[in-house]
Design an enzyme around this catalytic site. Structure first.
Site, PDB file in Angstrom:
ATOM      1  N   SER A  36       0.817  -1.208   0.000  1.00  0.00           N
ATOM      2  CA  SER A  36       0.000   0.000   0.000  1.00  0.00           C
ATOM      3  C   SER A  36       0.858   1.270   0.000  1.00  0.00           C
ATOM      4  O   SER A  36       0.454   2.290  -0.570  1.00  0.00           O
ATOM      5  CB  SER A  36      -0.949  -0.009   1.203  1.00  0.00           C
ATOM      6  OG  SER A  36      -0.220  -0.134   2.400  1.00  0.00           O
ATOM      7  N   ASP A  87      10.793   0.472  -1.848  1.00  0.00           N
ATOM      8  CA  ASP A  87       9.826  -0.510  -1.349  1.00  0.00           C
ATOM      9  C   ASP A  87       9.469  -0.201   0.101  1.00  0.00           C
ATOM     10  O   ASP A  87      10.192   0.524   0.797  1.00  0.00           O
ATOM     11  CB  ASP A  87      10.427  -1.931  -1.459  1.00  0.00           C
ATOM     12  CG  ASP A  87       9.360  -3.022  -1.390  1.00  0.00           C
ATOM     13  OD1 ASP A  87       8.161  -2.703  -1.224  1.00  0.00           O
ATOM     14  OD2 ASP A  87       9.735  -4.204  -1.499  1.00  0.00           O
ATOM     15  N   ALA A  89       8.037  -1.776   4.030  1.00  0.00           N
ATOM     16  CA  ALA A  89       8.484  -2.821   4.963  1.00  0.00           C
ATOM     17  C   ALA A  89       7.384  -3.045   5.993  1.00  0.00           C
ATOM     18  O   ALA A  89       6.562  -2.160   6.239  1.00  0.00           O
ATOM     19  CB  ALA A  89       9.775  -2.408   5.655  1.00  0.00           C
ATOM     20  N   ASP A  90       7.407  -4.236   6.581  1.00  0.00           N
ATOM     21  CA  ASP A  90       6.484  -4.505   7.689  1.00  0.00           C
ATOM     22  C   ASP A  90       7.101  -4.070   9.010  1.00  0.00           C
ATOM     23  O   ASP A  90       6.379  -3.666   9.924  1.00  0.00           O
ATOM     24  CB  ASP A  90       6.123  -5.993   7.708  1.00  0.00           C
ATOM     25  CG  ASP A  90       5.424  -6.389   6.418  1.00  0.00           C
ATOM     26  OD1 ASP A  90       4.399  -5.763   6.103  1.00  0.00           O
ATOM     27  OD2 ASP A  90       5.923  -7.273   5.704  1.00  0.00           O
ATOM     28  N   LYS A 100       9.874  -8.219   5.738  1.00  0.00           N
ATOM     29  CA  LYS A 100       9.027  -7.901   4.591  1.00  0.00           C
ATOM     30  C   LYS A 100       8.290  -9.164   4.138  1.00  0.00           C
ATOM     31  O   LYS A 100       8.651 -10.257   4.492  1.00  0.00           O
ATOM     32  CB  LYS A 100       9.881  -7.382   3.429  1.00  0.00           C
ATOM     33  CG  LYS A 100      10.516  -6.041   3.724  1.00  0.00           C
ATOM     34  CD  LYS A 100      11.332  -5.480   2.558  1.00  0.00           C
ATOM     35  CE  LYS A 100      10.681  -5.597   1.233  1.00  0.00           C
ATOM     36  NZ  LYS A 100       9.320  -5.060   1.159  1.00  0.00           N
ATOM     37  N   GLU A 109      10.830  -9.307  -4.312  1.00  0.00           N
ATOM     38  CA  GLU A 109      11.380  -8.088  -3.698  1.00  0.00           C
ATOM     39  C   GLU A 109      12.882  -8.256  -3.447  1.00  0.00           C
ATOM     40  O   GLU A 109      13.665  -7.341  -3.706  1.00  0.00           O
ATOM     41  CB  GLU A 109      10.641  -7.777  -2.395  1.00  0.00           C
ATOM     42  CG  GLU A 109       9.207  -7.322  -2.654  1.00  0.00           C
ATOM     43  CD  GLU A 109       8.356  -7.169  -1.411  1.00  0.00           C
ATOM     44  OE1 GLU A 109       7.303  -6.532  -1.505  1.00  0.00           O
ATOM     45  OE2 GLU A 109       8.718  -7.686  -0.345  1.00  0.00           O
TER      46      GLU A 109
END
Ligand code: 5RP
Length: 229
Positions: A36, A87, A89-90, A100, A109
């Protein structure tokens, strides 16, 4: 830049998506991640799309979005090196190590990140942690190895669960499954990434320590914080 403390998580994602534009090298191909936050970056990229030659994308979903705004998407095999990979990341720690794979795109990724000279992570402030491991660690696995890998995580004190989508095992862009592992405290991300990578049937572990971020653009109530590693 000063922003209002009332910004939503979605607005913080848009802020860092926009801020990532300054890392694009004009005339070059840009590496584009998934999720997102990256979707906000792709929205921002649409406003300057003539400045890039194209993109290498880490998922079918991002490829579709990029093509929809008129950006040519190259196969990773056509490109020797990228200036930058952008990118989300979590989780990201103080050294730029990341977890990730929340969007199930971790393998591609890692492949696109490996092509890039610089990994620019874009994230809202909730993703910054002292120690990785609160977010369930995604691991892409070959389905026939799942049960064995679940047992290996149990031996490390973790609980691995098969990721489902509409009641069925989620199938990645690579035709594989995802295990999400809870209960791990990842105090040595480099060592754990190396160990899990050796297990038969593991395609990719979502610890990005070897390919950590070089820069993180962190969306906070006070604006974009730039963390360099
Ligand atoms: C996808 C990822 C994403 O970067 C990660 O899940 C963060 O996603 P979002 O920007 O939606 O919070 O690793 O596989």
């Amino acid at each position: 830049m000063t922003t209002s403390p009332s910004l939503t998580q979605d607005e913080l994602k848009a802020l860092v998506g926009q801020a990532a534009l300054r890392y694009i090298v004009p005339g070059e191909i840009v590496g584009v991640g998934t999720g997102s936050t990256v979707n906000k970056f792709i929205d921002a990229l649409a406003t300057v799309k003539d400045q890039v030659r194209g993109a290498v994308s880490s998922s079918v979903a991002s490829t579709e979005r990029l093509r929809a705004i008129g950006i040519p998407v190259f196969d990773a095999n056509e490109v020797e090196q990228l200036g930058v990979y952008i990118d989300g990341a979590d989780e990201i720690d103080g050294q730029g190590h990341m977890v990730k794979g929340g969007g199930a795109a971790l393998t591609r990724e890692k492949i696109v990140a490996a092509l890039a000279r610089q990994f620019v992570c874009i994230a809202d402030a909730s993703k910054l942690v002292d120690t990785l491991g609160r977010y369930p660690l995604p691991v892409e696995v070959i389905p026939m190895a799942s049960a064995h890998i679940v047992r290996r995580f149990a031996a490390l004190g973790g609980t691995a669960a098969l990721r489902l989508q509409a009641g069925q095992p989620l199938v990645t862009d690579n035709g594989q499954h995802i295990l999400d592992v809870t209960g791990l405290s990842i105090t040595d991300p480099l060592a754990l990434e190396s160990e899990i990578n050796q297990w038969p049937g593991v395609v990719t572990v979502g610890i990005f320590a070897r390919q950590k971020a070089s820069v993180c653009l962190l969306g906070t109530a006070q604006g974009v914080r730039i963390l360099t590693y």
